[in-house]
Design a protein around this motif. Structure first.
Motif, PDB file in Angstrom:
ATOM      1  N   TYR A 117      -9.795   5.150  -4.084  1.00 35.76           N
ATOM      2  CA  TYR A 117      -9.889   5.294  -2.454  1.00 35.76           C
ATOM      3  C   TYR A 117     -11.360   5.725  -2.100  1.00 35.76           C
ATOM      4  O   TYR A 117     -11.502   5.885  -0.755  1.00 35.76           O
ATOM      5  CB  TYR A 117      -8.597   6.060  -1.853  1.00 35.76           C
ATOM      6  CG  TYR A 117      -7.398   5.452  -2.279  1.00 35.76           C
ATOM      7  CD1 TYR A 117      -6.835   4.439  -1.337  1.00 35.76           C
ATOM      8  CD2 TYR A 117      -6.644   5.506  -3.246  1.00 35.76           C
ATOM      9  CE1 TYR A 117      -5.705   3.653  -1.590  1.00 35.76           C
ATOM     10  CE2 TYR A 117      -5.390   4.877  -3.695  1.00 35.76           C
ATOM     11  CZ  TYR A 117      -5.278   3.895  -2.578  1.00 35.76           C
ATOM     12  OH  TYR A 117      -3.751   3.136  -2.947  1.00 35.76           O
ATOM     13  N   ARG A 153       0.884   4.081  -2.767  1.00 39.97           N
ATOM     14  CA  ARG A 153       0.715   5.652  -2.306  1.00 39.97           C
ATOM     15  C   ARG A 153       1.648   6.346  -2.657  1.00 39.97           C
ATOM     16  O   ARG A 153       1.648   7.547  -3.202  1.00 39.97           O
ATOM     17  CB  ARG A 153       0.356   5.688  -0.906  1.00 39.97           C
ATOM     18  CG  ARG A 153      -0.974   5.207  -0.572  1.00 39.97           C
ATOM     19  CD  ARG A 153      -1.358   5.607   0.781  1.00 39.97           C
ATOM     20  NE  ARG A 153      -2.852   5.173   1.253  1.00 39.97           N
ATOM     21  CZ  ARG A 153      -3.941   6.059   0.852  1.00 39.97           C
ATOM     22  NH1 ARG A 153      -3.918   7.187  -0.021  1.00 39.97           N
ATOM     23  NH2 ARG A 153      -5.153   5.428   1.019  1.00 39.97           N
ATOM     24  N   ASP A 190      -7.319   8.709  -7.124  1.00 39.84           N
ATOM     25  CA  ASP A 190      -7.659   8.603  -5.836  1.00 39.84           C
ATOM     26  C   ASP A 190      -9.338   8.761  -5.581  1.00 39.84           C
ATOM     27  O   ASP A 190      -9.615   8.085  -4.509  1.00 39.84           O
ATOM     28  CB  ASP A 190      -7.262  10.046  -5.090  1.00 39.84           C
ATOM     29  CG  ASP A 190      -7.167   9.984  -3.632  1.00 39.84           C
ATOM     30  OD1 ASP A 190      -8.276  10.398  -2.920  1.00 39.84           O
ATOM     31  OD2 ASP A 190      -6.755   9.214  -2.811  1.00 39.84           O
ATOM     32  N   SER A 223       0.923  -1.328  -0.057  1.00 41.52           N
ATOM     33  CA  SER A 223       0.233   0.089   0.017  1.00 41.52           C
ATOM     34  C   SER A 223       0.649   1.364   0.059  1.00 41.52           C
ATOM     35  O   SER A 223       0.473   2.231  -0.627  1.00 41.52           O
ATOM     36  CB  SER A 223      -1.018   0.143   1.283  1.00 41.52           C
ATOM     37  OG  SER A 223      -1.748   1.184   1.215  1.00 41.52           O
TER      38      SER A 223
END
Length: 204
Positions: free
Chosen positions: A167, A148, A163, A144
């Motif tokens: 997310y 990121r 994003d 992760s």
């Protein structure tokens, strides 16, 4: 097209492979004449065109998708499109150019879909699972973080789209509304962002 097959997706190509060909018809017919006959649902013309272009189109597809099974499936798709869309052929380009354009579009679409699925799987692998043991949780945290870090290296325009989609679970339409751009622009940014992100994750 009257063919005894249950899989309509490969009907045109299967028909072309199935029956014997009339060589005199092959020699006499131009590509354009074949397309006109196919528009009138002439199966012999379909078989003839398939026999004429099967190998070069298959090689073209294989060069793009680099998978024999996928190339064979796409070849069937191409000739099914020809069967359905022959009447729309306007002759602005040669038949061979038209066929290659159809094949290229299908191959690139298939390749993008495969790349997106692989990237989606990478992203899914970073989502914590309550059932994970401590070691698995740590591995996911590391992946992760890599993701990121890669996301942070994207341009602001590309980063915000990824994003929002991954997310925040937003749809293309929702992203368009949030960012204030058209849905087509969202899709374009997603395409380039995914490609860049995939390359960054691969070397991390």
């Amino acid at each position: 097209m009257t063919i005894a097959l249950t899989d309509a997706k490969s009907a045109a190509a299967a028909s072309a492979r199935a029956a014997p060909r009339d060589s005199s018809f092959d020699d006499a017919a131009s590509d354009e004449a074949l397309i006109r006959r196919i528009a009138a649902k002439d199966q012999l013309a379909m078989r003839t065109l398939f026999a004429r272009y099967r190998i070069p189109l298959y090689r073209w597809l294989l060069r793009i998708v680099r998978d024999e099974t996928a190339a064979e499936d796409l070849l069937s798709d191409v000739f099914l499109d020809v069967w359905r869309q022959a009447a729309s052929f306007k002759g602005r380009a040669s038949v061979s150019t038209w066929l290659l354009a159809i094949a290229r579009y299908k191959a690139l679409s298939a390749r993008r879909a495969r790349s997106n699925a692989e990237l989606d799987a990478r992203i899914a692998a970073t989502v914590p699972d309550p059932a994970d043991d401590p070691e698995a949780s740590l591995q996911k945290k590391n992946r992760s973080q890599v993701l990121r870090d890669s996301l942070a290296s994207l341009s602001p325009e590309h980063g915000e789209v990824i994003d929002l989609v991954y997310y925040h679970g937003r749809s293309v339409k929702e992203v368009a509304d949030i960012v204030g751009i058209g849905e087509a622009t969202v899709k374009t940014r997603m395409f380039y962002a995914r490609r860049k992100l995939a390359s960054l994750v691969a070397v991390a």
